[in-house]
Write a protein that holds these residues in place. Sequence first.
Motif, PDB file in Angstrom:
ATOM      1  N   MET A  35      41.886  47.616  43.987  1.00  0.00           N
ATOM      2  CA  MET A  35      40.609  47.603  44.704  1.00  0.00           C
ATOM      3  C   MET A  35      39.440  47.276  43.762  1.00  0.00           C
ATOM      4  SD  MET A  35      38.885  47.909  47.460  1.00  0.00           S
ATOM      5  CE  MET A  35      39.989  48.626  48.664  1.00  0.00           C
ATOM      6  N   LYS A  36      39.492  47.895  42.568  1.00  0.00           N
ATOM      7  CA  LYS A  36      38.425  47.637  41.598  1.00  0.00           C
ATOM      8  C   LYS A  36      38.389  46.168  41.205  1.00  0.00           C
ATOM      9  CE  LYS A  36      36.526  49.320  37.257  1.00  0.00           C
ATOM     10  NZ  LYS A  36      36.729  50.239  36.106  1.00  0.00           N
ATOM     11  N   ARG A  37      39.590  45.585  41.035  1.00  0.00           N
ATOM     12  CA  ARG A  37      39.669  44.162  40.681  1.00  0.00           C
ATOM     13  C   ARG A  37      39.092  43.287  41.792  1.00  0.00           C
ATOM     14  NH1 ARG A  37      45.388  41.989  38.668  1.00  0.00           N
ATOM     15  NH2 ARG A  37      44.893  43.570  37.066  1.00  0.00           N
ATOM     16  N   MET A  38      39.363  43.664  43.052  1.00  0.00           N
ATOM     17  CA  MET A  38      38.827  42.919  44.190  1.00  0.00           C
ATOM     18  C   MET A  38      37.311  43.002  44.239  1.00  0.00           C
ATOM     19  SD  MET A  38      39.273  41.068  46.895  1.00  0.00           S
ATOM     20  CE  MET A  38      41.009  41.147  47.297  1.00  0.00           C
ATOM     21  N   ILE A  39      36.747  44.189  43.975  1.00  0.00           N
ATOM     22  CA  ILE A  39      35.290  44.373  43.980  1.00  0.00           C
ATOM     23  C   ILE A  39      34.649  43.534  42.879  1.00  0.00           C
ATOM     24  CG2 ILE A  39      33.426  46.031  43.562  1.00  0.00           C
ATOM     25  CD1 ILE A  39      35.239  48.143  44.922  1.00  0.00           C
ATOM     26  N   ASN A  40      35.258  43.543  41.700  1.00  0.00           N
ATOM     27  CA  ASN A  40      34.728  42.741  40.597  1.00  0.00           C
ATOM     28  C   ASN A  40      34.782  41.249  40.925  1.00  0.00           C
ATOM     29  OD1 ASN A  40      34.168  44.964  38.995  1.00  0.00           O
ATOM     30  ND2 ASN A  40      36.182  44.944  38.003  1.00  0.00           N
ATOM     31  N   TRP A  41      35.868  40.827  41.581  1.00  0.00           N
ATOM     32  CA  TRP A  41      35.983  39.410  41.978  1.00  0.00           C
ATOM     33  C   TRP A  41      34.894  39.037  42.978  1.00  0.00           C
ATOM     34  CZ3 TRP A  41      37.004  36.879  46.638  1.00  0.00           C
ATOM     35  CH2 TRP A  41      37.284  35.516  46.522  1.00  0.00           C
ATOM     36  N   LEU A  42      34.641  39.935  43.961  1.00  0.00           N
ATOM     37  CA  LEU A  42      33.611  39.670  44.962  1.00  0.00           C
ATOM     38  C   LEU A  42      32.223  39.588  44.330  1.00  0.00           C
ATOM     39  CD1 LEU A  42      34.819  41.927  47.918  1.00  0.00           C
ATOM     40  CD2 LEU A  42      34.781  39.433  47.855  1.00  0.00           C
ATOM     41  N   LYS A  43      31.980  40.431  43.319  1.00  0.00           N
ATOM     42  CA  LYS A  43      30.688  40.379  42.624  1.00  0.00           C
ATOM     43  C   LYS A  43      30.497  39.030  41.949  1.00  0.00           C
ATOM     44  CE  LYS A  43      30.099  45.326  41.625  1.00  0.00           C
ATOM     45  NZ  LYS A  43      30.090  46.352  40.541  1.00  0.00           N
ATOM     46  N   GLY A  44      31.585  38.475  41.448  1.00  0.00           N
ATOM     47  CA  GLY A  44      31.505  37.176  40.787  1.00  0.00           C
ATOM     48  C   GLY A  44      31.471  36.003  41.746  1.00  0.00           C
ATOM     49  N   GLU A  45      31.845  36.238  43.004  1.00  0.00           N
ATOM     50  CA  GLU A  45      31.884  35.168  44.013  1.00  0.00           C
ATOM     51  C   GLU A  45      31.085  35.594  45.242  1.00  0.00           C
ATOM     52  OE1 GLU A  45      32.980  32.321  43.501  1.00  0.00           O
ATOM     53  OE2 GLU A  45      34.372  32.487  41.806  1.00  0.00           O
ATOM     54  N   ILE A  46      29.855  36.035  45.015  1.00  0.00           N
ATOM     55  CA  ILE A  46      29.055  36.603  46.094  1.00  0.00           C
ATOM     56  C   ILE A  46      28.727  35.576  47.173  1.00  0.00           C
ATOM     57  CG2 ILE A  46      26.844  36.191  44.910  1.00  0.00           C
ATOM     58  CD1 ILE A  46      27.776  39.314  46.965  1.00  0.00           C
ATOM     59  N   VAL A  47      28.505  34.324  46.781  1.00  0.00           N
ATOM     60  CA  VAL A  47      28.182  33.289  47.768  1.00  0.00           C
ATOM     61  C   VAL A  47      29.410  32.976  48.624  1.00  0.00           C
ATOM     62  CG1 VAL A  47      27.392  30.917  48.103  1.00  0.00           C
ATOM     63  CG2 VAL A  47      26.373  32.325  46.314  1.00  0.00           C
ATOM     64  N   LEU A  48      30.584  32.900  47.982  1.00  0.00           N
ATOM     65  CA  LEU A  48      31.824  32.678  48.729  1.00  0.00           C
ATOM     66  C   LEU A  48      32.058  33.821  49.715  1.00  0.00           C
ATOM     67  CD1 LEU A  48      34.593  31.367  49.276  1.00  0.00           C
ATOM     68  CD2 LEU A  48      35.461  32.576  47.265  1.00  0.00           C
ATOM     69  N   ALA A  49      31.874  35.065  49.260  1.00  0.00           N
ATOM     70  CA  ALA A  49      32.077  36.225  50.129  1.00  0.00           C
ATOM     71  C   ALA A  49      31.100  36.196  51.308  1.00  0.00           C
ATOM     72  CB  ALA A  49      31.901  37.516  49.332  1.00  0.00           C
ATOM     73  N   ALA A  50      29.846  35.834  51.038  1.00  0.00           N
ATOM     74  CA  ALA A  50      28.835  35.767  52.107  1.00  0.00           C
ATOM     75  C   ALA A  50      29.192  34.679  53.120  1.00  0.00           C
ATOM     76  CB  ALA A  50      27.461  35.504  51.503  1.00  0.00           C
ATOM     77  N   ALA A  51      29.663  33.533  52.624  1.00  0.00           N
ATOM     78  CA  ALA A  51      30.019  32.432  53.515  1.00  0.00           C
ATOM     79  C   ALA A  51      31.118  32.841  54.485  1.00  0.00           C
ATOM     80  CB  ALA A  51      30.460  31.215  52.695  1.00  0.00           C
ATOM     81  N   TRP A  52      32.142  33.520  53.966  1.00  0.00           N
ATOM     82  CA  TRP A  52      33.257  33.893  54.838  1.00  0.00           C
ATOM     83  C   TRP A  52      32.949  35.111  55.701  1.00  0.00           C
ATOM     84  CZ3 TRP A  52      37.294  31.380  56.585  1.00  0.00           C
ATOM     85  CH2 TRP A  52      37.592  30.177  55.969  1.00  0.00           C
TER      86      TRP A  52
END
Length: 371
Positions: A1-18
Amino acid sequence: MKRMINWLKGEIVLAAAWLLALISLLIVPPDREYLNYIDFRTLGLLFSLMAVMAGARRLGVFRQAGLWLLEKVKNSRQLEAVLVLLCFFSSMAVTNDVALITFVPFALEVLRMAKEERRAVRVVILQTLAANLGSMATPIGNPQNLYLYGISGYSAGDFLMLMLPLTALSLGLLAACLLLTQRQKMEFKNAGEVPGKRENGKKLGYLLLFILCLGAVAKWIPVSALCGAVALYVLLADRKTLAAVDYSLLLTFIGFFIFIGNMGRVPAFAEFLQRCVEGREVGVAVLASQAISNVPAALLLSGFTDSWGRLIVGANLGGLGTLIASMASLISYKILAEQFPHKKREYLIKFTGYNLAFLAVLMTGNWLLGG
């Protein structure tokens, strides 16, 4: 879960788009129309350009050009001019993010060799401005240009002429900043090794693929043929390059395509956004870019206006301002912050000041030009 959160922080625009795409699925359930949302031509061109540029960068093509120019340097003003203008002119062909990934670390290495680390903040800020401003000149300079050029129906000549006045003004502003640099005698004879120095066959292959990319942008050859040629070459000759392609950018485009397509089928939302954007494309694109960056802003607004010239100008000028106004700006910030962590605050303050000043001048220039 922590790894997923860190990935989302690094890909905030991608996460927002989806996230937006998934919300829109609840409003407009999936059907056959979804396939019509996605601009496969833009995605194919983006993939091809990113793969070609990644391969050329891995082989040291751009760094080799920079080292050759550094051998001509005689003083500190010329040094800054080379490091900044490399970003300005190279970004027109290799995109703003590739220019910064290549030349910001290169600049910091050169400044250390010259014992001129005190110039690091100023040089990296000007390099970032140069990459974002130079890239606006051509259809292949950045992702939003590639997309807007494709849907606008403009010819390459139309696009170049549209952006030429602002590109010239940008170059003038950068030249004025560079003239303020103190002149101090220096000389570089050998600034280090270049990776991939002997791999001339691969370099020639990437050069030919880049020419094919230009042919596809000019609509002389099919994008499908280009993608096939690029994929086949990389798989057979330079497989490691596949890992260097920014697939998150491609996924971000797809997420926004779905969101925009769905919301365009909601009459109330489409009419509201059209009223907000109509006649104000430049200003709305600039303001939207400050919060969500200029690539998502261009994708979002493109579904609700057909004033392509104003939207192209607004999306490009929107890359100036806040640190997130252009995602490419984050690249240079991260590189500088890793190597000079004590200079982060100074960088952010001066970066914002320079960007707002450039934005004010260019917005005024665009207004005087009737844009």
